[in-house]
Motif scaffolding. Structure first.
Motif, PDB file in Angstrom:
ATOM      1  N   ILE A 175      -6.674 -15.964  -8.141  1.00 26.80           N
ATOM      2  CA  ILE A 175      -7.192 -15.299  -6.942  1.00 26.80           C
ATOM      3  C   ILE A 175      -8.014 -16.313  -6.162  1.00 26.80           C
ATOM      4  CG2 ILE A 175      -8.744 -13.543  -6.043  1.00 26.80           C
ATOM      5  CD1 ILE A 175      -7.991 -11.704  -8.244  1.00 26.80           C
ATOM      6  N   ASP A 176      -7.539 -16.646  -4.973  1.00 29.22           N
ATOM      7  CA  ASP A 176      -8.292 -17.493  -4.047  1.00 29.22           C
ATOM      8  C   ASP A 176      -7.828 -17.161  -2.634  1.00 29.22           C
ATOM      9  OD1 ASP A 176      -5.840 -18.813  -3.731  1.00 29.22           O
ATOM     10  OD2 ASP A 176      -6.385 -20.453  -5.069  1.00 29.22           O
ATOM     11  N   ALA A 177      -8.287 -17.927  -1.655  1.00 32.77           N
ATOM     12  CA  ALA A 177      -7.949 -17.613  -0.269  1.00 32.77           C
ATOM     13  C   ALA A 177      -6.454 -17.727   0.002  1.00 32.77           C
ATOM     14  CB  ALA A 177      -8.729 -18.537   0.676  1.00 32.77           C
ATOM     15  N   ASP A 178      -5.734 -18.531  -0.793  1.00 32.21           N
ATOM     16  CA  ASP A 178      -4.294 -18.700  -0.572  1.00 32.21           C
ATOM     17  C   ASP A 178      -3.492 -17.516  -1.086  1.00 32.21           C
ATOM     18  OD1 ASP A 178      -4.575 -21.269   0.595  1.00 32.21           O
ATOM     19  OD2 ASP A 178      -4.795 -22.150  -1.397  1.00 32.21           O
ATOM     20  N   THR A 179      -3.921 -16.900  -2.174  1.00 36.88           N
ATOM     21  CA  THR A 179      -3.152 -15.796  -2.761  1.00 36.88           C
ATOM     22  C   THR A 179      -3.525 -14.440  -2.183  1.00 36.88           C
ATOM     23  OG1 THR A 179      -4.717 -15.413  -4.576  1.00 36.88           O
ATOM     24  CG2 THR A 179      -2.994 -17.069  -4.937  1.00 36.88           C
ATOM     25  N   THR A 180      -4.537 -14.395  -1.336  1.00 32.57           N
ATOM     26  CA  THR A 180      -5.005 -13.095  -0.824  1.00 32.57           C
ATOM     27  C   THR A 180      -4.876 -13.000   0.694  1.00 32.57           C
ATOM     28  OG1 THR A 180      -7.286 -13.959  -0.750  1.00 32.57           O
ATOM     29  CG2 THR A 180      -6.610 -12.772  -2.733  1.00 32.57           C
ATOM     30  N   ARG A 181      -3.992 -13.813   1.286  1.00 31.71           N
ATOM     31  CA  ARG A 181      -3.851 -13.791   2.748  1.00 31.71           C
ATOM     32  C   ARG A 181      -3.229 -12.491   3.244  1.00 31.71           C
ATOM     33  NH1 ARG A 181      -4.919 -18.781   4.803  1.00 31.71           N
ATOM     34  NH2 ARG A 181      -4.682 -20.560   3.398  1.00 31.71           N
ATOM     35  N   ALA A 182      -2.257 -11.972   2.522  1.00 30.75           N
ATOM     36  CA  ALA A 182      -1.544 -10.778   2.973  1.00 30.75           C
ATOM     37  C   ALA A 182      -2.440  -9.548   2.891  1.00 30.75           C
ATOM     38  CB  ALA A 182      -0.288 -10.565   2.134  1.00 30.75           C
ATOM     39  N   GLN A 183      -2.205  -8.605   3.806  1.00 36.25           N
ATOM     40  CA  GLN A 183      -2.969  -7.364   3.827  1.00 36.25           C
ATOM     41  C   GLN A 183      -2.793  -6.620   2.502  1.00 36.25           C
ATOM     42  OE1 GLN A 183      -4.737  -6.513   6.585  1.00 36.25           O
ATOM     43  NE2 GLN A 183      -5.540  -4.583   5.846  1.00 36.25           N
ATOM     44  N   GLY A 184      -3.887  -6.280   1.853  1.00 30.40           N
ATOM     45  CA  GLY A 184      -3.859  -5.521   0.621  1.00 30.40           C
ATOM     46  C   GLY A 184      -3.613  -6.351  -0.629  1.00 30.40           C
ATOM     47  N   ALA A 185      -3.405  -7.678  -0.472  1.00 29.44           N
ATOM     48  CA  ALA A 185      -3.110  -8.520  -1.640  1.00 29.44           C
ATOM     49  C   ALA A 185      -4.300  -8.582  -2.588  1.00 29.44           C
ATOM     50  CB  ALA A 185      -2.716  -9.927  -1.183  1.00 29.44           C
ATOM     51  N   LEU A 186      -5.505  -8.729  -2.041  1.00 25.32           N
ATOM     52  CA  LEU A 186      -6.683  -8.826  -2.905  1.00 25.32           C
ATOM     53  C   LEU A 186      -6.876  -7.551  -3.709  1.00 25.32           C
ATOM     54  CD1 LEU A 186      -9.235 -10.248  -3.886  1.00 25.32           C
ATOM     55  CD2 LEU A 186     -10.423  -9.317  -1.888  1.00 25.32           C
ATOM     56  N   GLU A 187      -6.769  -6.400  -3.049  1.00 25.98           N
ATOM     57  CA  GLU A 187      -6.951  -5.136  -3.750  1.00 25.98           C
ATOM     58  C   GLU A 187      -5.932  -4.979  -4.874  1.00 25.98           C
ATOM     59  OE1 GLU A 187      -6.925  -5.567  -0.564  1.00 25.98           O
ATOM     60  OE2 GLU A 187      -8.776  -4.720   0.261  1.00 25.98           O
ATOM     61  N   ALA A 188      -4.682  -5.378  -4.606  1.00 24.67           N
ATOM     62  CA  ALA A 188      -3.642  -5.253  -5.621  1.00 24.67           C
ATOM     63  C   ALA A 188      -3.924  -6.164  -6.817  1.00 24.67           C
ATOM     64  CB  ALA A 188      -2.274  -5.589  -5.020  1.00 24.67           C
ATOM     65  N   GLN A 189      -4.382  -7.384  -6.553  1.00 21.18           N
ATOM     66  CA  GLN A 189      -4.667  -8.318  -7.641  1.00 21.18           C
ATOM     67  C   GLN A 189      -5.873  -7.867  -8.461  1.00 21.18           C
ATOM     68  OE1 GLN A 189      -4.594 -11.774  -4.886  1.00 21.18           O
ATOM     69  NE2 GLN A 189      -3.292 -12.744  -6.399  1.00 21.18           N
ATOM     70  N   LEU A 190      -6.908  -7.385  -7.786  1.00 22.42           N
ATOM     71  CA  LEU A 190      -8.075  -6.889  -8.519  1.00 22.42           C
ATOM     72  C   LEU A 190      -7.719  -5.676  -9.366  1.00 22.42           C
ATOM     73  CD1 LEU A 190     -10.886  -7.205  -5.788  1.00 22.42           C
ATOM     74  CD2 LEU A 190     -10.553  -8.635  -7.814  1.00 22.42           C
ATOM     75  N   ALA A 191      -6.827  -4.825  -8.841  1.00 24.09           N
ATOM     76  CA  ALA A 191      -6.390  -3.656  -9.621  1.00 24.09           C
ATOM     77  C   ALA A 191      -5.685  -4.090 -10.902  1.00 24.09           C
ATOM     78  CB  ALA A 191      -5.466  -2.783  -8.768  1.00 24.09           C
ATOM     79  N   GLN A 192      -4.906  -5.177 -10.832  1.00 29.47           N
ATOM     80  CA  GLN A 192      -4.243  -5.692 -12.038  1.00 29.47           C
ATOM     81  C   GLN A 192      -5.260  -6.163 -13.072  1.00 29.47           C
ATOM     82  OE1 GLN A 192      -1.522  -8.624 -10.127  1.00 29.47           O
ATOM     83  NE2 GLN A 192       0.083  -7.552 -11.226  1.00 29.47           N
ATOM     84  N   VAL A 193      -6.328  -6.820 -12.585  1.00 26.70           N
ATOM     85  CA  VAL A 193      -7.362  -7.287 -13.503  1.00 26.70           C
ATOM     86  C   VAL A 193      -8.044  -6.097 -14.169  1.00 26.70           C
ATOM     87  CG1 VAL A 193      -9.496  -8.615 -13.735  1.00 26.70           C
ATOM     88  CG2 VAL A 193      -7.725  -9.386 -12.147  1.00 26.70           C
ATOM     89  N   HIS A 194      -8.431  -5.115 -13.374  1.00 23.34           N
ATOM     90  CA  HIS A 194      -9.126  -3.946 -13.913  1.00 23.34           C
ATOM     91  C   HIS A 194      -8.242  -3.153 -14.875  1.00 23.34           C
ATOM     92  CE1 HIS A 194     -12.735  -4.442 -11.566  1.00 23.34           C
ATOM     93  NE2 HIS A 194     -12.070  -4.444 -10.430  1.00 23.34           N
ATOM     94  N   ALA A 195      -6.929  -3.171 -14.637  1.00 26.59           N
ATOM     95  CA  ALA A 195      -6.007  -2.430 -15.505  1.00 26.59           C
ATOM     96  C   ALA A 195      -5.705  -3.178 -16.797  1.00 26.59           C
ATOM     97  CB  ALA A 195      -4.710  -2.141 -14.754  1.00 26.59           C
ATOM     98  N   GLY A 196      -6.168  -4.412 -16.923  1.00 25.51           N
ATOM     99  CA  GLY A 196      -5.904  -5.188 -18.120  1.00 25.51           C
ATOM    100  C   GLY A 196      -4.574  -5.899 -18.109  1.00 25.51           C
ATOM    101  N   ASP A 197      -3.915  -5.970 -16.952  1.00 30.12           N
ATOM    102  CA  ASP A 197      -2.604  -6.620 -16.867  1.00 30.12           C
ATOM    103  C   ASP A 197      -2.719  -8.142 -16.827  1.00 30.12           C
ATOM    104  OD1 ASP A 197      -1.478  -4.119 -16.801  1.00 30.12           O
ATOM    105  OD2 ASP A 197      -1.379  -4.032 -14.611  1.00 30.12           O
ATOM    106  N   ILE A 198      -3.896  -8.665 -16.573  1.00 28.97           N
ATOM    107  CA  ILE A 198      -4.127 -10.108 -16.501  1.00 28.97           C
ATOM    108  C   ILE A 198      -5.014 -10.510 -17.680  1.00 28.97           C
ATOM    109  CG2 ILE A 198      -5.026 -11.998 -15.102  1.00 28.97           C
ATOM    110  CD1 ILE A 198      -2.576 -10.539 -13.931  1.00 28.97           C
ATOM    111  N   ASP A 199      -4.631 -11.589 -18.356  1.00 30.30           N
ATOM    112  CA  ASP A 199      -5.414 -12.068 -19.495  1.00 30.30           C
ATOM    113  C   ASP A 199      -6.400 -13.159 -19.095  1.00 30.30           C
ATOM    114  OD1 ASP A 199      -4.016 -10.491 -21.572  1.00 30.30           O
ATOM    115  OD2 ASP A 199      -2.313 -11.715 -20.971  1.00 30.30           O
ATOM    116  N   VAL A 200      -5.961 -14.069 -18.236  1.00 29.43           N
ATOM    117  CA  VAL A 200      -6.830 -15.151 -17.769  1.00 29.43           C
ATOM    118  C   VAL A 200      -6.762 -15.189 -16.248  1.00 29.43           C
ATOM    119  CG1 VAL A 200      -7.383 -17.599 -17.868  1.00 29.43           C
ATOM    120  CG2 VAL A 200      -6.391 -16.470 -19.864  1.00 29.43           C
ATOM    121  N   LEU A 201      -7.914 -15.061 -15.622  1.00 29.06           N
ATOM    122  CA  LEU A 201      -8.007 -15.070 -14.166  1.00 29.06           C
ATOM    123  C   LEU A 201      -8.594 -16.402 -13.728  1.00 29.06           C
ATOM    124  CD1 LEU A 201      -7.853 -13.586 -11.427  1.00 29.06           C
ATOM    125  CD2 LEU A 201     -10.148 -12.698 -11.880  1.00 29.06           C
ATOM    126  N   VAL A 202      -7.855 -17.134 -12.898  1.00 27.92           N
ATOM    127  CA  VAL A 202      -8.300 -18.415 -12.355  1.00 27.92           C
ATOM    128  C   VAL A 202      -8.659 -18.204 -10.892  1.00 27.92           C
ATOM    129  CG1 VAL A 202      -7.636 -20.797 -11.847  1.00 27.92           C
ATOM    130  CG2 VAL A 202      -6.809 -19.685 -13.935  1.00 27.92           C
TER     131      VAL A 202
END
Length: 747
Positions: A513-540
């Motif tokens: 998660i950085d400025a390059d991966t969150t440019r699209a509308q709603g991308a940040l919310e979707a990625q954070l939801a994956q983290v909160h759901a436990g779908d991501i093991d290591v977040l860089v």
């Protein structure tokens, strides 16, 4: 540090606009229908023009100060705000023009809002109209009178009840207490802090460790403020857009959706206008937003909360360079509202301003410091694990102990976070044969290599191009990346953990998660939801994941390359690094029950070549007060903020000679004129900026320093005319622009 309430000797037009006892420019006599009224209007006049802050216009009827109007300016029709005070005389030969339209569907902006704008304009050395118009939603500036009228008549609201009618009545929603979800039990520390806030006027600095429950304190304070007075409003600010979704979720769960709106630059223009109108009319009781929200029109403001108050994002870095935190302090005092600054790592200015009284300093600071050192649920702060990189093989990115710790956590089903505050794949491409580097052709900086799309991008001017197949200098095919960014860390970590399995047997999942991966509308919310759901093991990620987020399953945080800031020439660099690392460590172990159930202990890993550095020692003890005391001693000895006051004058031109020539001439003019306050102000010689060329424009700056804020403000106010005069001289015609930055964060 909050600016003083008054600016000695402000410009006459601004001074007149801030005196509530003065009658409006229309005068006390009611003009007849045949005699149009003259009104003073604040508009965004062109930079370096000879026009004053307030312009004269005629109106068929008297207009109350704060009324929004559309007026002709040159060949355009622009938005303006009717103001108290006397407009500047029109240039000879220029006739007074008439107001084109009155936006009578919107209630006038009140005296508190106008005083805030006037103070910001004079303190930060900008024009009144620039601040006033920039504080309004863009669509309000762009829509014609007819378009706005149609928008206000849309059927989302009851028929016959426009914004002007609603502005004078309390909102209809039920009390906050009736909308509240079941309240959680408060800790003893939270109860003590709430009692202090309830019995003192403030301002308050809430010094609470990460995970200590500061957000719940904010929620309770907002509820108390809304229940204390019908129609009362609260403003809650966060430093970055990516923190607003989780904050909005907490507040709407507690108070309902009808009473809560957001205001930030990530919203569409129609969304911003809708939220602004709701706040202005009183329909919205709670406004959540970033720094721009400090200018929201909230006539019944009773409480301001500035969360993560230390964050540099509260200081605007383009246009009018205001500090939203400092303006929040001023606005709360002017509107008789309470203000709470919250942080686990307060800014040194706020820490100094909240110092308790001592025999040597019987006055103490202006703020009341409140302390919440414990995590909710008896959770423990992360243990610091320091890896001495001098003992690791050369060019090691992830040390063996860190990799083993990551594997252990993943196999137990826990999450980890890796912090590197540099995006892209590598900071530069390099040819070893001819020493070519991927320099930006328009800036004195490198283009960053982004491997995902095989591009070179300048993070200063935005120029981008494809990666060359061979070295542009000598034709060698061997051009290699130097250094590392988050994109490379993600790639390397995915390879290193390829054989690691989760408890369910699935391979480890690494995400970035950085400025390059969150440019699209709603991308940040979707990625954070994956983290909160436990779908991501290591977040860089970069610093955008290190602050404010409530990740419940992360038990390990690692900073892999933090040494760059340890020996920076910027005197604020140690403060920023300590805050970043403390905030990052605070993402680990936030759910004490989860950590206990896993049978583990949360950890913060730090890979460094300087394990004996004072910052590392303070981090090991989680001892912000000791770090702050040491830093303040150093700054006091060097006469640096908060023990001195600074401003920068910056000049941009096609050459350094022109930029620095303007600054030298302006400095000499100030000395020759013996401007008021000069005896307390030091003007340093002009120098190039660290990145001295951006988008083919050379940049230079000159530092001003004083032991007196009032003296510095007197000098800057008197210097404005000389700066304009110097700019107009033929020797400086090639100057592109100049600006004044008061209380700069970057020097």
């Amino acid at each position: 540090m909050a600016p003083p309430p008054d600016h000695p000797n402000p410009p006459a037009a601004v001074q007149a606009s801030t005196l509530p006892q003065r009658a409006p420019a229309t005068g006390s006599a009611q003009p007849s229908q045949s005699q149009p009224a003259t009104v003073a209007v604040a508009v965004h006049t062109p930079a370096h023009s000879a026009l004053g802050d307030l312009l004269s216009y005629t109106s068929a009827q008297p207009l109350a100060p704060g009324t929004l109007v559309r007026v002709p300016l040159g060949q355009r029709e622009v938005l303006g705000v009717v103001w108290d005070g006397t407009p500047a005389p029109l240039p000879e030969g220029m006739a007074t023009r008439s107001v084109a339209a009155v936006l009578d569907g919107i209630a006038p902006l009140d005296i508190h809002w106008r005083r805030l704008v006037a103070f910001a304009a004079r303190y930060y050395q900008r024009s009144l109209g620039e601040i006033a118009l920039a504080a309004l939603p863009p669509q309000l500036r762009d829509l014609s009178h007819e378009q706005l009228a149609r928008r206000l008549r849309r059927p989302a609201k009851p028929a016959g009840k426009g914004a002007a009618a609603r502005a004078n009545t309390a909102p209809a929603p039920a009390d906050a207490a009736e909308n509240a979800t079941p309240l959680i039990a408060l800790s003893a520390e939270q109860q003590g802090v709430l009692a202090q806030i309830g019995s003192n006027p403030g301002p308050f600095l809430l010094f609470g460790s990460t995970g200590s429950g500061k957000t719940e304190v904010y929620l309770r304070c907002v509820q108390t403020a809304l229940e204390a007075r019908p129609g009362a409003q609260a403003l809650v600010m966060v430093p970055e857009i990516n923190l607003t979704p989780q904050l909005e979720a907490r507040f709407t769960e507690r108070f309902g959706t009808a009473s809560v709106v957001s205001l930030h630059s990530g919203m569409t223009n129609p969304q911003r206008l809708k939220s602004w109108l709701a706040a202005h009319s009183g329909q919205a009781r709670i406004v959540l937003g970033t720094r721009m929200a400090v200018f929201a029109s909230m006539p019944q403001l009773a409480l301001i909360v500035v969360d993560e108050e230390h964050d540099a994002s509260y200081k605007q870095q383009e246009g009018a360079r205001y500090s939203a935190r400092d303006l929040a302090i001023w606005r709360a005092r002017e509107q008789h509202a309470k203000v709470i600054l919250g942080s686990a790592t307060p800014s040194l200015e706020s820490w100094h301003a909240s110092r308790p009284a001592t025999p040597e300093d019987p006055q103490g600071g202006r703020y009341l410091r409140l302390h919440m050192p414990s995590r909710i649920g008896a959770g423990k702060l992360p243990v610091l694990r320091v890896v001495n990189m001098n003992h690791q093989p050369r060019r090691t990115v992830f040390s063996a102990p860190l990799l083993a710790a990551l594997q252990e956590r993943i196999e137990r089903g826990e999450q980890c976070m890796i912090l590197l505050n540099r995006r892209g794949y590598a900071p530069v491409l390099h040819c070893a044969d001819c020493d070519w580097k991927s320099d930006c052709p328009h800036c004195s900086a490198h283009q960053v290599f982004h491997k995902t799309d095989r591009s070179l991008r300048c993070h200063h001017c935005g120029f981008a191009q494809r990666v060359p197949r061979a070295c542009p200098g000598c034709g060698s095919p061997d051009i290699t990346p130097i250094g590392r960014g988050t994109e490379q860390l993600e790639e390397q970590l995915s390879a290193l953990l390829a054989d690691v399995r989760r408890p369910d047997g699935a391979p480890a999942r690494v995400a970035r998660i950085d400025a390059d991966t969150t440019r699209a509308q709603g991308a940040l919310e979707a990625q954070l939801a994956q983290v909160h759901a436990g779908d991501i093991d290591v977040l860089v990620g970069t610093q955008m994941i290190a602050k404010g987020h409530d990740f419940r399953r992360i038990t390990l945080v690692a900073a892999v390359q933090p040494d760059g800031a340890l020996f920076s020439s910027d005197f604020r660099a140690p403060e920023r690094l300590f805050a970043l690392l403390m905030q990052a460590s605070g993402r680990a172990g936030r759910d004490a029950d989860y950590v206990a159930a896993q049978g583990s202990r949360s950890e913060m890993w730090l890979q460094t070549f300087h394990p004996e550095h004072a910052i590392v020692a303070a981090l090991r003890q989680h001892d912000y007060p000791a770090f702050a005391a040491q830093q303040l001693d150093e700054r006091q000895g060097a006469a640096m903020p908060p023990f001195a006051f600074q401003a920068l004058v910056r000049a941009d031109a096609r050459t350094q000679e022109v930029a620095q020539g303007f600054l030298r001439a302006a400095s000499q003019a100030a000395t020759d004129a013996a401007l008021p306050g000069l005896e307390h102000v030091t003007l340093y010689p002009p120098v190039p900026l660290t990145i001295q060329r951006v988008a083919n424009v050379e940049r230079a700056q000159m530092l001003l320093e004083s032991d007196s804020r009032a003296a510095l403000q007197r000098f800057l106010a008197a210097w404005q005319a000389l700066l304009h005069h110097t700019r107009a001289q033929s020797a400086h015609k090639a100057l592109v622009r100049w600006l004044v930055d008061v209380d700069p964060l970057v020097i």
